[in-house]
Motif scaffolding. Structure first.
Motif, PDB file in Angstrom:
ATOM      1  N   ILE A   1       2.455  17.948  -7.368  1.00  0.00           N
ATOM      2  CA  ILE A   1       3.916  18.142  -7.344  1.00  0.00           C
ATOM      3  C   ILE A   1       4.458  17.445  -6.085  1.00  0.00           C
ATOM      4  O   ILE A   1       3.877  17.557  -5.002  1.00  0.00           O
ATOM      5  CB  ILE A   1       4.278  19.644  -7.312  1.00  0.00           C
TER       6      ILE A   1
ATOM      7  N   GLN B   1      -9.084   3.723  -9.150  1.00  0.00           N
ATOM      8  CA  GLN B   1      -9.347   3.078  -7.860  1.00  0.00           C
ATOM      9  C   GLN B   1     -10.644   3.592  -7.236  1.00  0.00           C
ATOM     10  O   GLN B   1     -11.407   2.845  -6.664  1.00  0.00           O
ATOM     11  CB  GLN B   1      -8.165   3.366  -6.912  1.00  0.00           C
TER      12      GLN B   1
ATOM     13  N   TYR C   1       6.117  16.604  -2.789  1.00  0.00           N
ATOM     14  CA  TYR C   1       6.221  17.537  -1.643  1.00  0.00           C
ATOM     15  C   TYR C   1       7.581  18.244  -1.573  1.00  0.00           C
ATOM     16  O   TYR C   1       7.674  19.382  -1.126  1.00  0.00           O
ATOM     17  CB  TYR C   1       5.974  16.813  -0.320  1.00  0.00           C
TER      18      TYR C   1
ATOM     19  N   ASN D   1       0.841  -1.217   0.000  1.00  0.00           N
ATOM     20  CA  ASN D   1       0.000   0.000   0.000  1.00  0.00           C
ATOM     21  C   ASN D   1       0.867   1.255   0.000  1.00  0.00           C
ATOM     22  O   ASN D   1       1.989   1.243   0.458  1.00  0.00           O
ATOM     23  CB  ASN D   1      -0.911   0.039   1.225  1.00  0.00           C
ATOM     24  N   ALA D   2       0.283   2.311  -0.521  1.00  0.00           N
ATOM     25  CA  ALA D   2       0.893   3.649  -0.480  1.00  0.00           C
ATOM     26  C   ALA D   2       2.286   3.728  -1.100  1.00  0.00           C
ATOM     27  O   ALA D   2       3.154   4.448  -0.629  1.00  0.00           O
ATOM     28  CB  ALA D   2       0.908   4.175   0.962  1.00  0.00           C
ATOM     29  N   ILE D   3       2.479   2.976  -2.180  1.00  0.00           N
ATOM     30  CA  ILE D   3       3.820   2.961  -2.784  1.00  0.00           C
ATOM     31  C   ILE D   3       3.872   3.754  -4.095  1.00  0.00           C
ATOM     32  O   ILE D   3       4.940   3.948  -4.658  1.00  0.00           O
ATOM     33  CB  ILE D   3       4.304   1.520  -3.039  1.00  0.00           C
ATOM     34  N   GLY D   4       2.729   4.153  -4.567  1.00  0.00           N
ATOM     35  CA  GLY D   4       2.738   4.969  -5.800  1.00  0.00           C
ATOM     36  C   GLY D   4       2.126   4.274  -7.014  1.00  0.00           C
ATOM     37  O   GLY D   4       2.267   4.728  -8.146  1.00  0.00           O
ATOM     38  N   LYS D   5       1.401   3.164  -6.776  1.00  0.00           N
ATOM     39  CA  LYS D   5       0.774   2.432  -7.895  1.00  0.00           C
ATOM     40  C   LYS D   5      -0.265   3.329  -8.581  1.00  0.00           C
ATOM     41  O   LYS D   5      -0.232   3.538  -9.795  1.00  0.00           O
ATOM     42  CB  LYS D   5       0.106   1.144  -7.391  1.00  0.00           C
ATOM     43  N   SER D   6      -1.194   3.818  -7.736  1.00  0.00           N
ATOM     44  CA  SER D   6      -2.240   4.684  -8.308  1.00  0.00           C
ATOM     45  C   SER D   6      -1.614   5.946  -8.888  1.00  0.00           C
ATOM     46  O   SER D   6      -2.029   6.423  -9.945  1.00  0.00           O
ATOM     47  CB  SER D   6      -3.273   5.056  -7.242  1.00  0.00           C
ATOM     48  N   SER D   7      -0.577   6.470  -8.197  1.00  0.00           N
ATOM     49  CA  SER D   7       0.073   7.687  -8.684  1.00  0.00           C
ATOM     50  C   SER D   7       0.633   7.467 -10.088  1.00  0.00           C
ATOM     51  O   SER D   7       0.553   8.350 -10.956  1.00  0.00           O
ATOM     52  CB  SER D   7       1.218   8.095  -7.757  1.00  0.00           C
TER      53      SER D   7
HETATM   54  N1  ATP Z   1       2.349  15.394  -3.696  1.00  0.00           N
HETATM   55  C1  ATP Z   1       2.819  14.298  -3.090  1.00  0.00           C
HETATM   56  N2  ATP Z   1       4.130  14.189  -2.812  1.00  0.00           N
HETATM   57  C2  ATP Z   1       4.605  13.104  -2.228  1.00  0.00           C
HETATM   58  N3  ATP Z   1       3.862  12.073  -1.875  1.00  0.00           N
HETATM   59  C3  ATP Z   1       2.547  12.123  -2.121  1.00  0.00           C
HETATM   60  C4  ATP Z   1       1.966  13.234  -2.743  1.00  0.00           C
HETATM   61  N4  ATP Z   1       0.613  12.996  -2.878  1.00  0.00           N
HETATM   62  C5  ATP Z   1       0.364  11.793  -2.342  1.00  0.00           C
HETATM   63  N5  ATP Z   1       1.520  11.265  -1.884  1.00  0.00           N
HETATM   64  C6  ATP Z   1       1.710   9.963  -1.304  1.00  0.00           C
HETATM   65  O1  ATP Z   1       2.113   9.043  -2.253  1.00  0.00           O
HETATM   66  C7  ATP Z   1       1.880   7.748  -1.822  1.00  0.00           C
HETATM   67  C8  ATP Z   1       1.427   6.890  -2.942  1.00  0.00           C
HETATM   68  O2  ATP Z   1       0.053   7.088  -3.137  1.00  0.00           O
HETATM   69  P1  ATP Z   1      -0.741   6.176  -4.130  1.00  0.00           P
HETATM   70  O3  ATP Z   1      -2.141   6.625  -4.120  1.00  0.00           O
HETATM   71  O4  ATP Z   1      -0.058   6.114  -5.383  1.00  0.00           O
HETATM   72  O5  ATP Z   1      -0.631   4.803  -3.346  1.00  0.00           O
HETATM   73  P2  ATP Z   1      -0.963   3.385  -3.880  1.00  0.00           P
HETATM   74  O6  ATP Z   1       0.233   2.675  -4.125  1.00  0.00           O
HETATM   75  O7  ATP Z   1      -1.977   3.403  -4.893  1.00  0.00           O
HETATM   76  O8  ATP Z   1      -1.602   2.771  -2.517  1.00  0.00           O
HETATM   77  P3  ATP Z   1      -2.966   2.001  -2.271  1.00  0.00           P
HETATM   78  O9  ATP Z   1      -2.681   0.556  -2.546  1.00  0.00           O
HETATM   79  O10 ATP Z   1      -3.192   2.185  -0.813  1.00  0.00           O
HETATM   80  O11 ATP Z   1      -3.981   2.533  -3.086  1.00  0.00           O
HETATM   81  C9  ATP Z   1       0.948   7.890  -0.664  1.00  0.00           C
HETATM   82  O12 ATP Z   1       1.632   7.681   0.535  1.00  0.00           O
HETATM   83  C10 ATP Z   1       0.484   9.295  -0.717  1.00  0.00           C
HETATM   84  O13 ATP Z   1       0.183   9.825   0.537  1.00  0.00           O
END
Ligand code: ATP
Ligand code: MG
Length: 574
Positions: free
Chosen positions: A74, A136, A76, A45-51
Motif C-alpha cells: 500500500i 528483477q 505509504y 532508477n526507483a521510479i516504479g518500473k518494477s512496481s
Molecule cells: N509502499 C510504498 N509506497 C511508496 N513507495 C514505495 C513503496 N514501496 C516501495 N516504494 C518505492 O517505490 C520506488 C519504486 O520502486 P521500484 O522497485 O518500482 O523501482 P524501479 O523503478 O524498479 O527501480 P530500479 O531500476 O532501481 O529497479 C522506490 O523508491 C521504492 O522505495
C-alpha cells in the motif's frame, strides 16, 4: 492464448492515486524506462518500473515476486490499495481485481478464492514467474540447485500428480487386496459350511430311510399279528359253532333220553305192579287175587299165565328201552361242559375282537406317523440352496475384486510410467528450446543436455535435475559454475526462455506478452545487444509483446517505449 490488455492501479507502492494503462497489441520489443524527477541523479532508477510489473503479479497471486504483501504494497500515504488486470486466457476474458485493506479478490465482479482464480489463469505463481514475468530479483532456472530445479520442474510439469496417482493406486490396490483376502476367507468358510450341510443332508437321508424301514416293519408286524388274531377269531367262531351244534344235539338227546326215562319209569312201575300181582298169585290155589273169589284152578292158571305174560312183555319193553339213568346225567354233564366251552370261546372271541381293533388302529396310527426327518432334510436343503446363492454372489464379488486389483495394480507402476513418459517428452522439448536460444544469444555451436531424477529403464534412479553444458569443441560436459559471468548469464537466459516456452505449451497457452526486468546483469554491451536482438526476434517469431526494463540499451530500436515518471505526487505512466 495468454495476454494482458489493461491494468488499473490505485495507491500501489509508488503509484499514488488511480493509474490506467492499456497494453499495446502489436508484437515487438517494448522498453519500460522513465525519469526520477525527485532524485534526478538516480536516472531512471526507483521510479516504479518494477512496481508496475509487480502490480500484475500481486493482482494475480496476492504477493510480489519478492514476497511482499499486505501493508508493504500500500502506498505509504494511503490506507488501502487495489489493482485490476484485464487478461485473456485461452479465449476467456478475466478481469481480476484485488484490494488490500479491506482484502478482497474478484473475478469478473464475483468474489472468488485464490485456487479458483489460478484454475482460470492455468498458471501457478512460480510458473508465471518463469513464463510471463521474469522479475528483477528472480532466480534463473539454471542457478537453482539440482534439487530445487527438480522441484520447480516437477511443479511446472505437475509430475507429483502422477506420483500421487500412483500412491493412490497403491493404497487402493492394498485395500482391494485386503478385500480380496476377506472375500477369500468368506468363500472358504462358506464352502466348509456347505460341505457340512451336504453331510447333514446325507446323514438325515439315512435316518429318514431307516425311520421309514422301521415304520414299514412295524406295520408289517402289526399286520401279521392282525392276521393271526383274525385266524384265532375264525377258529373261535368255529369252536362256538361246533359248541352250538353239539349243544343243539345234546339238548335233543337229553329230551329224547328224558322221554325214554319217563317211559322206563312208567314200565318199571307197571312191572312192579304186575310182579306184585303175580306174587299174590304165588301160593294161592284157587282164590282170585283180583276178585278174591274162589276161582277154579284153571282160571288161576290162566290168570297167572296172563300176568306172567304181562310181566314178560313189560320186562321185554323195559329191555327195549335203550337208556340208562346215568346217561341222562352224562348228557347233562356234557351240556354243561359245552356251555362252559361256549362261554370261554365267547370271552376269548371278545378279547380277539378288541385285539383286532387295537391292531387295526396301530396300523392306521403307524401309517399316519410322520417321518420327522423329511422336514429336517427340507430345511437343510433350503439352507444349502441359500448358501450356494450367497457363495455365487461372493465368488462374483471376488472375481470382480480380483480384476479390479489387477487393473489398479497395473496403474501403480502405470502412473509412474506416465510420469516418466512426460519427463522424457518434456526434457526433450526443453533441451530443444534451450539449444535453439543458445545460438541467438551468441553461444554458437554450444549444446546443453538435461537429465532428471526419475526411474530409469534399468529400474535405478537418476538423481536431481542435471544440466550438462557442452561448449564447442569440448567433448565432455563442463560444470555450469565454470563459465564466465557473461557466458553464465547467456546460458541462464537460454534456460529461462526455453523453460518459459515449455511452461506455456504445457498450460495449453500461446503467450502474447512477456516482461523482463533487468535481464542483462553480467552481460557485456555486446551481450546486452544480443539479448535485445534475441528478445526482439522472439517477439516477432511468437507474435508477442515483450516488455523489457533495461538501462543500458536506451537507443535500441524498440517498437515503443513506456515512460514512467516519478515526481512528488508519486509514479505515473506516460
Ligand atoms: N509502499 C510504498 N509506497 C511508496 N513507495 C514505495 C513503496 N514501496 C516501495 N516504494 C518505492 O517505490 C520506488 C519504486 O520502486 P521500484 O522497485 O518500482 O523501482 P524501479 O523503478 O524498479 O527501480 P530500479 O531500476 O532501481 O529497479 C522506490 O523508491 C521504492 O522505495
Ligand atoms: Mg526495478
Amino acid at each position: 492464448m495468454y495476454g494482458i490488455t489493461k491494468i488499473e492501479l490505485e495507491d500501489f507502492r509508488s503509484f499514488k492515486g488511480k493509474h490506467t494503462f492499456t497494453f499495446p497489441t502489436k508484437p515487438g520489443l517494448y522498453a519500460i524506462t522513465g525519469k526520477n524527477l525527485i532524485n534526478p541523479t538516480l536516472g531512471p532508477n526507483a521510479i516504479g518500473k518494477s512496481s508496475f510489473l509487480e502490480a500484475i503479479r500481486w493482482c494475480n497471486y496476492g504477493h510480489t515476486s519478492r514476497g511482499l504483501k499486505a501493508s508493504d504494497i500500500i502506498n505509504y500515504d494511503a490506507k488501502s490499495c487495489s489493482v485490476t488486470v484485464e487478461q485473456n486466457v485461452a479465449g476467456e476474458l478475466l478481469t481480476v481485481t484485488r484490494t488490500q485493506s479491506p482484502n478482497s479478490l474478484r473475478l469478473n465482479g464475483t468474489i472468488v478464492d485464490q485456487q479458483t482464480l489460478e484454475k482460470h489463469l492455468r498458471l501457478g505463481p512460480q510458473a508465471y514467474d518463469y513464463a510471463v514475468m521474469f522479475p528483477q530479483f528472480g532466480d534463473a532456472f539454471f542457478d537453482k540447485s539440482p534439487g530445487d530445479k527438480l522441484a520447480l520442474f516437477s511443479q511446472i510439469m505437475e509430475l507429483d500428480y502422477w506420483l500421487e496417482r500412483s500412491k493412490a493406486a497403491d493404497d487402493l490396490a492394498k485395500e482391494l487386496a485386503l478385500e480380496k483376502g476377506t472375500l477369500e476367507q468368506a468363500l472358504a468358510r462358506n464352502d466348509s459350511i456347505l460341505k457340512t450341510l451336504s453331510d447333514d443332508v446325507a446323514a438325515l437321508i439315512i435316518k429318514r430311510d431307516s425311520f421309514e424301514a422301521e415304520k414299514q416293519q412295524a406295520i408289517r408286524r402289526h399286520k401279521e399279528a392282525l392276521q393271526q388274531a383274525k385266524t384265532d377269531a375264525a377258529k373261535l367262531d368255529q369252536r362256538l359253532a361246533t359248541a352250538d351244534e353239539a349243544l343243539t344235539g345234546l339238548h335233543q338227546r337229553l329230551e329224547r333220553a328224558e322221554g325214554r326215562v319217563a317211559a322206563l319209569d312208567r314200565l318199571e312201575l307197571k312191572l312192579q305192579t304186575v310182579t306184585a300181582a303175580l306174587q299174590k298169585l304165588d301160593g294161592l290155589d284157587a282164590t282170585c287175587p283180583t276178585c278174591l273169589q274162589q276161582v277154579n284152578e284153571c282160571h288161576l292158571r290162566d290168570e297167572k299165565a296172563k300176568i306172567t305174560r304181562e310181566v314178560r312183555l313189560t320186562t321185554a319193553e323195559i329191555d327195549d328201552i335203550d337208556v340208562k339213568r346215568s346217561d341222562l346225567k352224562a348228557i347233562k354233564q356234557n351240556i354243561r361242559d359245552f356251555e362252559d366251552e361256549r362261554r370261554d370261546s365267547q370271552a376269548k372271541q371278545s378279547r380277539a375282537d378288541s385285539e383286532i381293533r387295537r391292531l387295526k388302529q396301530n396300523i392306521e396310527d403307524e401309517q399316519k406317523r410322520p417321518n420327522p426327518y423329511l422336514e429336517m432334510i427340507e430345511a437343510k436343503k433350503n439352507q444349502h440352496l441359500k448358501l450356494k446363492g450367497e457363495i455365487a454372489k461372493t465368488q462374483e464379488a471376488f472375481t470382480q475384486t480380483e480384476q479390479d486389483h489387477a487393473a489398479v495394480s497395473f496403474w501403480v507402476s502405470g502412473f509412474k510410467r506416465v510420469r516418466l513418459f512426460i519427463v522424457e517428452q518434456a526434457l526433450q522439448q526443453l533441451e530443444l528450446e534451450i539449444n535453439n536460444c543458445l545460438g541467438s544469444l551468441g553461444l554458437m555451436e554450444w549444446a546443453i543436455k538435461l537429465d532428471v531424477e526419475r526411474e530409469n529403464k534399468s529400474g535405478g534412479i537418476t538423481k536431481g535435475f542435471t544440466v550438462m553444458i557442452y561448449p564447442p569443441s569440448v567433448a565432455k560436459p563442463i560444470r555450469f559454475e565454470a563459465y564466465s559471468g557473461g557466458e553464465t548469464q547467456r546460458l541462464r537466459l537460454a534456460g529461462n526462455l526455453g523453460l518459459a516456452n515449455l511452461i506455456m505449451e504445457r498450460a495449453g497457452l500461446r503467450n502474447t506478452i512477456e516482461f523482463f526486468d533487468e535481464p542483462s546483469a553480467h552481460l557485456s554491451d555486446e551481450g546486452t545487444l544480443d539479448l535485445a536482438d534475441t528478445l526482439a526476434q522472439r517477439a516477432v517469431d511468437a507474435g508477442r509483446s515483450i516488455f523489457i526494463i533495461e538501462h543500458r540499451l536506451l537507443d535500441y530500436p524498440y517498437r515503443n517505449t513506456i515512460n514512467i515518471i516519478k515526481d512528488a505526487s508519486g509514479s505515473r505512466i506516460e
